[in-house]
Scaffold this active site. Sequence first.
Site, mmCIF file in Angstrom:
data_model
loop_
_atom_site.group_PDB
_atom_site.id
_atom_site.type_symbol
_atom_site.label_atom_id
_atom_site.label_comp_id
_atom_site.label_asym_id
_atom_site.label_seq_id
_atom_site.Cartn_x
_atom_site.Cartn_y
_atom_site.Cartn_z
ATOM 1 N N THR A 243 0.911 -1.247 0.184
ATOM 2 C CA THR A 243 0.030 0.098 0.047
ATOM 3 C C THR A 243 0.579 1.081 0.129
ATOM 4 O OG1 THR A 243 -1.634 -1.266 1.026
ATOM 5 C CG2 THR A 243 -1.774 1.262 1.412
ATOM 6 N N GLY A 244 0.220 2.499 -0.639
ATOM 7 C CA GLY A 244 0.970 3.584 -0.574
ATOM 8 C C GLY A 244 1.715 4.047 -2.203
ATOM 9 N N ASP B 126 8.150 3.280 5.390
ATOM 10 C CA ASP B 126 8.509 4.937 5.698
ATOM 11 C C ASP B 126 9.993 5.056 6.400
ATOM 12 O OD1 ASP B 126 5.656 5.838 5.518
ATOM 13 O OD2 ASP B 126 5.275 4.300 6.926
ATOM 14 N N GLU C 38 -0.572 -5.371 6.286
ATOM 15 C CA GLU C 38 0.696 -5.422 5.495
ATOM 16 C C GLU C 38 1.565 -6.450 6.318
ATOM 17 O OE1 GLU C 38 2.103 -1.292 5.734
ATOM 18 O OE2 GLU C 38 1.112 -1.047 3.726
HETATM 19 C C1 5RP Z 1 1.459 2.027 4.073
HETATM 20 C C2 5RP Z 1 2.843 1.953 4.265
HETATM 21 C C3 5RP Z 1 3.715 2.326 2.920
HETATM 22 O O1 5RP Z 1 4.608 1.437 2.542
HETATM 23 C C4 5RP Z 1 4.528 3.446 3.516
HETATM 24 O O2 5RP Z 1 3.600 4.419 4.088
HETATM 25 C C5 5RP Z 1 5.296 4.095 2.510
HETATM 26 O O3 5RP Z 1 4.367 4.753 1.636
HETATM 27 P P1 5RP Z 1 4.888 5.665 0.226
HETATM 28 O O4 5RP Z 1 5.337 4.437 -0.693
HETATM 29 O O5 5RP Z 1 3.595 6.318 -0.313
HETATM 30 O O6 5RP Z 1 6.008 6.389 0.483
HETATM 31 O O7 5RP Z 1 3.218 1.666 5.010
HETATM 32 O O8 5RP Z 1 0.744 1.770 5.455
#
Ligand code: 5RP
Length: 226
Positions: A36-37, A92, A111
Site C-alpha cells: 500500500t502507498g 516509511d 501489511e
Molecule cells: C502504508 C505503508 C507504506 O508502505 C508507507 O507509508 C510508504 O508509503 P509511500 O510509498 O507512499 O512512501 O506502510 O501503510
Amino acid sequence: MSQASNQDQLKRDVARAALEYITPMLEADTIVGVGTGSTANFFIDMLAEKKGLFDGTVASSEASAERLKRHGIPVYDLNAVDGIRVYVDGADETNPLLELIKGGGAALTREKIVAACSDEFVCIADGSKWVEVLGNFPLPVEVIPMARSYVARELVKLGGDPVYRDGVTTDNGNVILDVHNMQISKPIEMEEAINNITGVVTNGLFANRPADILLLGTADGVKTVK
Ligand code: 5RP
C-alpha cells in the site's frame, strides 16, 4: 526537476526494479502480495503488464485491492490462498538490517499479515527512507478505539509521544496513534513491548519479520540491499 517529482521518479525506478526481480517467479499458480502507498501504486500499475502470466494477488489494503481490480488483476482473500510467493511493498523507514517502520498509510496490520504469509518480502523505497536508527518517522500503532487513551499512556511510559491520527479509521475499523520522538535502537524488543500493550492491534515496526531484500532508489540508480 522538483524534489517531489525527483522522489516520484525514484519510486518508479524501484517499482520497475521490483517487477523485473519478481518476473522469473511468475507462473500460472503464483500469488503476489501487494502493498500500500504511492510506491506500491507504481508497482501495481506496472504489474498490470504481467496480467495473465500469474494467478493473482493478495492486497494489504482496500485501496490497493481496488487499484488492482481496476487493472483487471485478480485479488484473492488471504484465506482463499495457500501461500504468497513474494510480497512487494514500500516503507516509511528502513535501517541497514532491513528492519522497517511502516503504516504511514494506516495499512500496517494487513501489511504485517501479508508479510508474515510471504516466502519473500521485497521492500521498495526511495533513498529518503534510509536511516541508521529507526524512529525519526513517527511510529504508527493501530489501536482498538476504546483503548486509545490507555494505550497512549502506556506508550508514554515507553518513552514516546503518541499523537492521535485524527479522522483516520483503518480498514479494520480501528484508530492510529503515531508515536513521535522515539530513537528505536532495539527494534525487535520495541516491537514486542508495544504489541504487549492490551488494546494494541499491531505496530508499524517490521523487525521480527524484516524485509528480505531492499530495492533502494538513489541518484546513482537502484541499489540492492540484502
Ligand atoms: C502504508 C505503508 C507504506 O508502505 C508507507 O507509508 C510508504 O508509503 P509511500 O510509498 O507512499 O512512501 O506502510 O501503510
